[in-house]
Design a protein around this motif. Structure first.
Motif, short mmCIF file in Angstrom:
data_model
loop_
_atom_site.label_atom_id
_atom_site.label_comp_id
_atom_site.label_asym_id
_atom_site.label_seq_id
_atom_site.Cartn_x
_atom_site.Cartn_y
_atom_site.Cartn_z
N ASP A 149 52.89 -12.41 -2.17
CA ASP A 149 52.65 -11.11 -2.02
C ASP A 149 52.47 -10.41 -3.23
O ASP A 149 53.07 -10.79 -4.24
CB ASP A 149 53.65 -10.32 -1.37
N SER A 150 51.91 -9.50 -3.64
CA SER A 150 51.46 -8.91 -4.72
C SER A 150 51.11 -7.35 -4.72
O SER A 150 51.24 -6.84 -3.59
CB SER A 150 50.40 -9.61 -5.67
N LYS A 184 46.82 1.11 1.71
CA LYS A 184 45.54 0.61 2.92
C LYS A 184 45.34 -0.90 2.55
O LYS A 184 44.63 -1.28 3.48
CB LYS A 184 44.55 1.66 2.97
N ALA A 185 45.55 -1.32 1.76
CA ALA A 185 45.14 -2.77 1.39
C ALA A 185 46.44 -3.82 1.13
O ALA A 185 47.36 -3.41 0.74
CB ALA A 185 44.10 -2.91 0.28
N ILE A 186 46.19 -5.14 1.72
CA ILE A 186 47.14 -6.18 1.46
C ILE A 186 46.57 -6.99 0.20
O ILE A 186 45.65 -7.30 -0.01
CB ILE A 186 47.40 -7.25 2.60
N VAL A 187 47.59 -6.85 -0.96
CA VAL A 187 47.38 -7.70 -2.05
C VAL A 187 48.06 -8.87 -1.91
O VAL A 187 49.18 -8.93 -1.82
CB VAL A 187 47.60 -6.74 -3.36
N LYS A 188 47.31 -10.10 -2.40
CA LYS A 188 47.77 -11.35 -2.39
C LYS A 188 47.59 -11.85 -3.82
O LYS A 188 46.45 -11.68 -4.53
CB LYS A 188 47.39 -12.31 -1.50
N GLU A 189 48.39 -12.90 -4.42
CA GLU A 189 48.07 -13.45 -5.65
C GLU A 189 48.15 -14.96 -5.54
O GLU A 189 49.03 -15.67 -4.56
CB GLU A 189 49.33 -12.98 -6.46
N LYS A 194 44.14 -12.55 -8.13
CA LYS A 194 44.39 -11.57 -6.98
C LYS A 194 43.13 -11.21 -5.94
O LYS A 194 42.15 -11.36 -6.35
CB LYS A 194 44.97 -10.20 -7.55
N PHE A 195 43.49 -11.04 -4.77
CA PHE A 195 42.36 -10.62 -3.69
C PHE A 195 43.19 -9.49 -2.83
O PHE A 195 44.42 -9.46 -2.72
CB PHE A 195 41.93 -11.69 -3.30
N GLU A 202 38.04 -4.10 9.27
CA GLU A 202 37.13 -5.08 9.15
C GLU A 202 37.78 -6.30 7.88
O GLU A 202 38.16 -5.69 6.97
CB GLU A 202 35.73 -5.05 8.77
N SER A 203 37.69 -7.45 8.21
CA SER A 203 38.56 -8.12 7.41
C SER A 203 37.92 -9.01 6.39
O SER A 203 37.81 -10.22 6.18
CB SER A 203 39.65 -8.98 8.08
N ALA A 204 36.88 -8.25 5.45
CA ALA A 204 36.24 -8.91 4.41
C ALA A 204 37.40 -9.00 3.20
O ALA A 204 38.15 -8.28 2.83
CB ALA A 204 35.05 -8.30 4.07
N PHE A 205 37.17 -10.08 2.52
CA PHE A 205 38.25 -10.27 1.36
C PHE A 205 37.59 -9.66 0.28
O PHE A 205 36.22 -9.71 -0.01
CB PHE A 205 38.33 -11.98 1.02
N VAL A 206 38.58 -9.21 -0.52
CA VAL A 206 38.18 -8.58 -2.11
C VAL A 206 38.71 -9.14 -3.17
O VAL A 206 39.82 -8.91 -3.48
CB VAL A 206 38.67 -7.09 -1.96
N PRO A 207 37.97 -10.10 -3.96
CA PRO A 207 38.42 -10.73 -5.34
C PRO A 207 38.56 -9.65 -5.98
O PRO A 207 37.42 -8.94 -6.14
CB PRO A 207 37.47 -11.82 -5.27
#
Length: 272
Positions: A149-150, A184-189, A194-195, A202-207
């Protein structure tokens, strides 16, 4: 009996879930976001003879944008003008919010093949302000890796200019966008990269960056997150001005939807 448009209620959920199951081969997100949209407000349904047959939503985004989304009509009730009825209702609602100073423009995004919606929007004074390529890759050929998680500390971490893609929403890159993204966004590392993933749409990923090296580092972690949601594909948006990265993303297994030569996702805007 004439159709009525009214605010959505908790008891409408079964109708909404039925519409979702019949949309996008059952992969529509409306059922997942129903409760959140109820809490957020400006969520409406079209009711005909006691049955909900359509939906529409207006979401307030940073920079006083009224974002139009969730316009659906049950397949059995299409071709009867209900989509236009909902569209016109939201235009009126947008004008009311603009008069109150809540928003200063309406925006929405759509796929380039949605000819009917595009024609309707242009007729109402909407103009294309941004274009993207949506690209996708199957998850089956990548070994997943669990990310940590980030958080996003600054908009400077993101390479996106003017608009920041978050699923199929596109957020103005303004100061208040940072707090909005944190909510509103979940950030992962993953591997010092990160993305983001939208929390409730809708679950498009955001690098955070779109270079081949960057995306290759986070790819196993995006696959992990996709598999955890039973998704078969990873999808992401590439701004038109970053067209040069498409070839390197192809080398990682991404393909443009419908093999388009031109951008296939359009962002429209109508100012008041």
């Amino acid at each position: 009996m004439e159709p009525i448009i009214r605010p959505a209620k908790p008891e409408d959920k079964p109708f909404i879930e039925e519409i979702a199951k019949l949309t996008w081969e059952g992969e529509d997100y409306l059922g997942r976001v129903f409760e959140n949209w109820l809490r957020d407000g400006n969520f409406y349904v079209l009711e005909l003879e006691g049955k909900v047959v359509g939906t529409t939503k207006l979401t307030i985004l940073p920079d006083k944008v009224g974002w139009l989304e969730g316009l659906r009509v049950h397949p059995n009730y299409q071709k009867h003008g209900f989509g236009r009825l909902l569209h016109n209702f939201m235009l009126k609602k947008g004008k009311e919010l603009a008069e109150k100073g809540v928003i200063n423009a309406l925006e929405f995004s759509t796929y380039f093949l949605n000819k009917e919606s595009i024609a309707m929007a242009k007729k109402e004074g909407f103009k294309v302000v941004k274009r993207y390529y949506i690209v996708g890759k199957p998850v089956k050929d990548v070994r997943p890796s669990k990310p940590s998680d980030s958080t996003i500390n600054s908009l400077e971490e993101l390479e996106y200019m003017e608009y920041i893609p978050v699923g199929w929403k596109f957020i103005h890159r303004v100061l208040e966008a940072l707090e909005w993204l944190r909510k509103k966004a979940i950030v992962k590392e993953c591997n010092e990269t990160k993305f983001m993933i939208p929390k409730d749409s809708e679950s498009a990923f955001v690098p955070f960056h779109l270079s081949k090296e960057y995306v290759s580092k986070i790819l196993p972690c995006m696959v992990h997150e996709a598999l955890s949601e039973n998704q078969k594909y990873i999808e992401t948006m590439v701004p038109e001005e970053r067209k040069e990265v498409l070839e390197s993303l192809r080398e990682l297994g991404f393909e443009i939807w419908d093999n388009c030569k031109e951008p296939n996702v359009l962002v429209f805007r109508k100012e008041f």
